[in-house]
Design an enzyme around this catalytic site. Structure first.
Site: not given
Length: 426
Positions: A17, A108, A369
């Site tokens: 980002h 993650h 996704d």
């Protein structure tokens, strides 16, 4: 590190980002015609928001060449490539200390990045995000153009499984796709145009593709995710590539593929299925190479007469080796599989523990996704191109140095086939 390659070196930069992402390509040969139009098609194939089965993040991923070319020709100097992030939303991640940012997301890289660096990007995973792969795909497109122009190399990847749906499921008769005639016919002639006829999944079989699409949609609707496998074939690759003992070409391909986010497995040629057959079946006997391959006969392969003349005079009757023997390419098709895990960030509430060691519930926001496989296809192609490009340049340097030496009875002149030595020079 963020640099890949020794001769064709690619350094990627940027966070998920941040303002932009991109790369620097150092070592690209001069004199290559190159504009953004050579790179953009692969960027578009990788971009988010392609369908209802991918993240809705709306990025056009328009690539700009910032340096390294003039009048559409590479100068030999570093090539700078940049893509602006147009739809970043760091607020979806708690703004650096609240909500989702209180918890490391299960599976993650939030926790491991913090443990390693003592600080982490507060939104989108930063460098661990698949957004980082934009630079890889851009650099891969440059490598691909050189390989195609100089050697006629063709690299095509496609979706071969999603969850428990397989394009070529292992059977007792064919424990590995390496000896499945349908698979061998597919990799001999499949093209990217053919693969993209089966969007959004990119599995080149209408029936299987439909089932895969239904699987992804099911997990998306449950705010869950699912993994799968991408298969890739490299055709017309020059023989003699690879640097034994530690930089064998399959080792470098494995290195490259397992560096892609969410990858969990790599197998080449017959792979693990090849462990189930005897050596008498697995060995690839040598045969005289045909003058014209099926792909050329069908107009799929586009080789110049010079490129065709550089092909080895021998090939293998079977190809369980996947085009590489002793870590060195033999001129046959190189093919391999890359396994991707389910995306870690899902919308379901998950019981976990926060950075403050307090147990709690994490329900991730943002746009993600449900399955990375369809968008991973061009990323796999790009990394394959970077590996082959680096190997081509290494071999070119070796051959250039060897060409300055006198030819000895036990050596093969640069540019000639090994058959010249074994059959006796005229």
């Amino acid at each position: 590190m963020s640099t890949f390659g020794q001769y064709f070196r690619v350094s990627t930069y940027g966070e998920s980002h941040g303002r932009s992402v991109g790369c620097i390509v150092d070592g690209c040969p001069s004199g290559l015609q190159l504009t953004e139009s050579d790179i953009q098609p692969q960027m578009t194939r990788r971009r988010p928001g392609q369908s209802a089965l991918t993240t809705p993040r709306d990025e056009k991923d328009r690539v700009a060449i910032e340096a390294g070319t003039e009048f559409g020709v590479t100068l030999g100097s570093p090539i700078a490539l940049r893509v602006m992030n147009e739809d970043q939303r760091p607020k979806d991640y708690g703004g650096g200390g609240k909500n989702i940012d209180a918890f490391p997301r299960p599976s993650h890289a939030d926790w491991t990045y913090l443990e390693k660096y003592g600080v982490k990007a507060s939104s989108g995973g930063g460098r661990s995000s698949a957004r980082e792969t934009i630079g890889r795909v851009a650099a891969g497109a440059i490598a691909e153009k050189y390989l195609r122009v100089a050697h006629g190399v063709e690299i095509v990847a496609f979706t071969s499984s999603v969850g428990s749906e397989f394009l070529f499921p292992p059977t007792r008769e064919h424990p590995t796709a390496a000896n499945n005639p349908a698979f061998l016919e597919l990799i001999d002639g499949v093209t990217r145009e053919r693969v993209d006829e089966f969007l959004p999944v990119r599995c080149p079989d209408s029936t299987v593709c439909k089932r895969m699409e239904e699987v992804i949609a099911e997990f998306r609707d449950k705010q869950d995710s699912i993994g799968g496998v991408v298969t890739c074939v490299i055709r017309n690759c020059p023989s003699g590539l690879g640097e034994p003992c530690f930089d064998k070409l399959e080792a470098m391909l494995g290195h490259a593929m397992l560096s892609i986010p969410a990858t969990k497995g790599f197998e080449i040629g017959s792979g693990f299925g090849g462990c189930e057959v005897p050596g008498s079946t697995h060995n690839d006997a040598f045969v005289k190479a045909p003058a014209v391959t099926p792909a050329e006969a069908n107009g799929i392969a586009q080789l110049t007469p010079e490129q065709r003349s550089r092909r080895p005079r021998l090939t293998t009757k079977t190809n369980n080796s996947g085009g590489i023997q002793g870590g060195i390419t033999n001129g046959a098709h190189i093919y391999f599989n890359v396994g991707f895990k389910p995306p870690a960030t899902i919308g379901q509430a998950q019981q976990t523990t926060g950075y403050d060691e307090t147990e709690g519930t994490l329900q991730a926001k943002g746009r993600h996704d449900p399955c990375v496989i369809p968008r991973a296809v061009p990323i796999v192609e790009a990394m394959a191109a970077l590996v082959v490009m680096d190997a081509v340049m290494a071999q070119s340097a070796r051959q250039s140095a060897r060409s300055l030496l006198p030819v000895l009875p036990q050596t093969v002149p640069v540019g000639e086939s090994a058959s010249t030595l074994m059959n006796g020079r005229q």
